[in-house]
Design an enzyme around this catalytic site. Structure first.
Site, PDB file in Angstrom:
ATOM      1  N   ASN A   1       0.871  -1.185   0.000  1.00  0.00           N
ATOM      2  CA  ASN A   1       0.000   0.000   0.000  1.00  0.00           C
ATOM      3  C   ASN A   1       0.904   1.231   0.000  1.00  0.00           C
ATOM      4  O   ASN A   1       1.487   1.566   1.025  1.00  0.00           O
ATOM      5  CB  ASN A   1      -0.894  -0.039   1.247  1.00  0.00           C
ATOM      6  CG  ASN A   1      -1.745   1.207   1.398  1.00  0.00           C
ATOM      7  OD1 ASN A   1      -1.828   2.029   0.477  1.00  0.00           O
ATOM      8  ND2 ASN A   1      -2.372   1.342   2.553  1.00  0.00           N
TER       9      ASN A   1
ATOM     10  N   LYS B   1       0.072   4.307  -0.393  1.00  0.00           N
ATOM     11  CA  LYS B   1      -0.565   5.519   0.163  1.00  0.00           C
ATOM     12  C   LYS B   1      -0.309   6.712  -0.769  1.00  0.00           C
ATOM     13  O   LYS B   1      -0.278   6.548  -1.975  1.00  0.00           O
ATOM     14  CB  LYS B   1      -0.096   5.754   1.602  1.00  0.00           C
ATOM     15  CG  LYS B   1      -0.228   4.478   2.453  1.00  0.00           C
ATOM     16  CD  LYS B   1      -0.051   4.694   3.900  1.00  0.00           C
ATOM     17  CE  LYS B   1      -0.209   3.364   4.643  1.00  0.00           C
ATOM     18  NZ  LYS B   1      -0.207   3.509   6.082  1.00  0.00           N
TER      19      LYS B   1
ATOM     20  N   HIS C   1      -9.647   1.362   4.954  1.00  0.00           N
ATOM     21  CA  HIS C   1      -8.369   1.627   5.631  1.00  0.00           C
ATOM     22  C   HIS C   1      -8.590   2.675   6.725  1.00  0.00           C
ATOM     23  O   HIS C   1      -9.350   3.631   6.539  1.00  0.00           O
ATOM     24  CB  HIS C   1      -7.323   2.110   4.623  1.00  0.00           C
ATOM     25  CG  HIS C   1      -5.942   2.123   5.197  1.00  0.00           C
ATOM     26  ND1 HIS C   1      -5.518   3.111   6.061  1.00  0.00           N
ATOM     27  CD2 HIS C   1      -4.908   1.256   5.065  1.00  0.00           C
ATOM     28  CE1 HIS C   1      -4.274   2.842   6.429  1.00  0.00           C
ATOM     29  NE2 HIS C   1      -3.884   1.728   5.840  1.00  0.00           N
TER      30      HIS C   1
ATOM     31  N   GLU D   1      -6.896   5.101   7.668  1.00  0.00           N
ATOM     32  CA  GLU D   1      -6.615   6.494   7.274  1.00  0.00           C
ATOM     33  C   GLU D   1      -7.810   7.089   6.536  1.00  0.00           C
ATOM     34  O   GLU D   1      -8.080   8.290   6.635  1.00  0.00           O
ATOM     35  CB  GLU D   1      -5.324   6.549   6.439  1.00  0.00           C
ATOM     36  CG  GLU D   1      -4.105   6.357   7.333  1.00  0.00           C
ATOM     37  CD  GLU D   1      -2.901   5.734   6.650  1.00  0.00           C
ATOM     38  OE1 GLU D   1      -2.868   5.669   5.411  1.00  0.00           O
ATOM     39  OE2 GLU D   1      -1.997   5.293   7.386  1.00  0.00           O
TER      40      GLU D   1
ATOM     41  N   GLU E   1      -5.576  -4.270  10.910  1.00  0.00           N
ATOM     42  CA  GLU E   1      -4.592  -3.199  11.030  1.00  0.00           C
ATOM     43  C   GLU E   1      -4.920  -2.321  12.234  1.00  0.00           C
ATOM     44  O   GLU E   1      -5.717  -1.378  12.119  1.00  0.00           O
ATOM     45  CB  GLU E   1      -4.588  -2.333   9.759  1.00  0.00           C
ATOM     46  CG  GLU E   1      -4.111  -3.062   8.515  1.00  0.00           C
ATOM     47  CD  GLU E   1      -3.516  -2.099   7.494  1.00  0.00           C
ATOM     48  OE1 GLU E   1      -2.508  -2.466   6.894  1.00  0.00           O
ATOM     49  OE2 GLU E   1      -4.045  -0.997   7.304  1.00  0.00           O
TER      50      GLU E   1
ATOM     51  N   GLY F   1       2.330   2.660  10.669  1.00  0.00           N
ATOM     52  CA  GLY F   1       3.284   3.737  10.440  1.00  0.00           C
ATOM     53  C   GLY F   1       4.011   4.207  11.691  1.00  0.00           C
ATOM     54  O   GLY F   1       4.678   5.236  11.673  1.00  0.00           O
TER      55      GLY F   1
ATOM     56  N   SER G   1       3.343  -1.664  10.490  1.00  0.00           N
ATOM     57  CA  SER G   1       4.782  -1.645  10.771  1.00  0.00           C
ATOM     58  C   SER G   1       5.484  -2.981  10.518  1.00  0.00           C
ATOM     59  O   SER G   1       6.436  -3.332  11.221  1.00  0.00           O
ATOM     60  CB  SER G   1       5.034  -1.167  12.211  1.00  0.00           C
ATOM     61  OG  SER G   1       4.610   0.183  12.346  1.00  0.00           O
TER      62      SER G   1
HETATM   63  P1  PGA Z   1       2.706   0.515   7.595  1.00  0.00           P
HETATM   64  O1  PGA Z   1       1.243   0.700   6.946  1.00  0.00           O
HETATM   65  O2  PGA Z   1       3.233  -0.797   7.091  1.00  0.00           O
HETATM   66  O3  PGA Z   1       3.499   1.698   7.086  1.00  0.00           O
HETATM   67  O4  PGA Z   1       2.530   0.534   9.066  1.00  0.00           O
HETATM   68  C1  PGA Z   1       0.379  -0.384   6.768  1.00  0.00           C
HETATM   69  C2  PGA Z   1      -0.913   0.086   6.174  1.00  0.00           C
HETATM   70  O5  PGA Z   1      -1.384   1.167   6.544  1.00  0.00           O
HETATM   71  O6  PGA Z   1      -1.478  -0.599   5.316  1.00  0.00           O
END
Ligand code: PGA
Length: 254
Positions: free
Chosen positions: A4, A6, A88, A90, A160, A166, A206
Site C-alpha cells: 500500500n 498511500k 483503511h 486512514e 490493522e 506507520g 509496521s
Molecule cells: P505501515 O502501513 O506498514 O506503514 O505501518 C500499513 C498500512 O497502513 O497498510
C-alpha cells in the site's frame, strides 16, 4: 501479500518498480498485489508483466456520475485494476468514512468483480480498555452481514490496529494471532468452519524486513498488507518471498 503505497510515488519510480517486479517469479502459493496512488495505477499496469496484481487504495461507493474527485469501482475494473483496499483506517479517520460508507464501497466493488481487502482495526484506546476484539468485529460485521456468504471468498480481511500503522511498533505476534483467531471464529460462526478457513486474514502495521518472520508461522496469519516498507522494492520483495506458505510449513517443522 499487498503493498500500500498511500500518497507516495512518482511516475518514474512507479514505472521502475513495476519493471523490476516483472522479472520476479512468485511461488505458486503467493498472491501479490500493489496499490499505487490512483494517479499511478495505469503507469504501474503498463510497466508490469507478471502475476502481480494492480490494486487501488480506495474507490467511490457507487456507479459513475457527478462525484468530483472520485474514481468508481467500474472505472478501476475498466483500467485493469483487479483489487481494491477498502476501509483503511486512514480513510476512516482522516476522510470520515463510516461503517455504512465502507459497506457501500465493498458492495459496489464486489459487483464490479474486484477482490476487496477489507481493513479493520482498533484504536489505541480500545486496545487499552480491553474492547479491541469487539471494536474490530463490529467493523467486520457491518460489512459481512450485508454480503452473501457465497461471495465472502472475494474478501481478504486485513487486521490493522491504528496504533501500529506507520509507528514502527508492530502489534505483538500473540496479539495479532488472537485477533485473527477471533475474526476467523466470527466468520466460522456465520458461515462454516471450512469456509472460514479459506478466507484470508492478513496483518498490517509496521511490518518490515526484520520483523515479518515473527508472524509468518502464526496459524491465522495468511499474509501482510505492507505500507512504508513496500515503498522499497528490495524490502517488499524480501518480505513477500519469505512469507510464502511454504516457509510457514518449513518453520513449523523446525
Ligand atoms: P505501515 O502501513 O506498514 O506503514 O505501518 C500499513 C498500512 O497502513 O497498510
Amino acid at each position: 501479500m499487498g503493498g500500500n503505497w498511500k500518497c507516495n510515488g512518482t511516475v518514474e519510480g512507479t514505472r521502475a518498480f513495476a519493471t523490476e517486479l516483472s522479472g520476479v517469479s512468485l511461488k505458486a502459493d503467493v498472491d501479490m498485489y500493489v496499490a499505487p496512488s490512483s494517479l499511478h495505477v495505469c503507469t504501474f499496469r503498463d510497466a508490469l508483466s507478471s502475476q502481480v496484481e494492480v490494486a487501488a487504495q480506495d474507490c467511490w461507493k457507487g456507479p459513475c456520475g457527478a462525484f468530483t474527485g472520485e474514481v468508481s469501482a467500474q472505472m478501476l475494473r475498466d483500467a485493469g485494476v483487479t483489487r481494491v483496499i477498502l476501509g483503511h483506517s486512514e480513510r476512516r479517520t482522516l476522510c470520515g468514512e463510516t461503517d455504512l460508507c465502507v459497506r457501500k464501497k465493498v458492495i459496489d466493488a464486489l459487483a464490479n468483480d474486484l477482490v476487496v481487502s477489507l481493513c479493520v482495526g482498533e484504536t489505541a484506546r480500545a486496545r487499552a480498555d480491553g474492547t479491541a476484539v469487539g471494536f474490530c468485529i463490529t467493523q467486520l460485521e457491518s460489512v459481512m452481514n450485508h454480503v452473501p456468504v457465497s461471495e465472502w471468498y472475494k474478501i481478504i480481511v486485513v487486521y490493522e490496529p491504528l496504533w501500529a500503522i506507520g509507528t514502527g511498533i508492530a502489534a505483538e505476534p500473540e496479539t495479532v494471532q488472537q485477533m485473527h483467531a477471533a475474526i476467523r471464529k466470527w466468520l466460522a460462526e456465520h458461515s462454516c468452519v471450512e469456509q472460514a478457513a479459506e478466507i484470508r486474514i492478513t496483518y498490517g502495521g509496521s511490518i518490515n524486513r526484520t520483523n515479518y518472520r515473527d508472524y509468518v508461522h502464526l496459524d491465522d496469519v495468511d499474509g501482510f498488507l505492507i505500507g512504508g516498507a513496500s515503498l522499497s522494492y528490495a524490502d517488499f520483495i524480501e518480505i513477500c518471498m519469505g512469507s510464502s506458505a511454504g516457509m510457514k510449513t518449513f518453520e513449523s517443522e523446525l
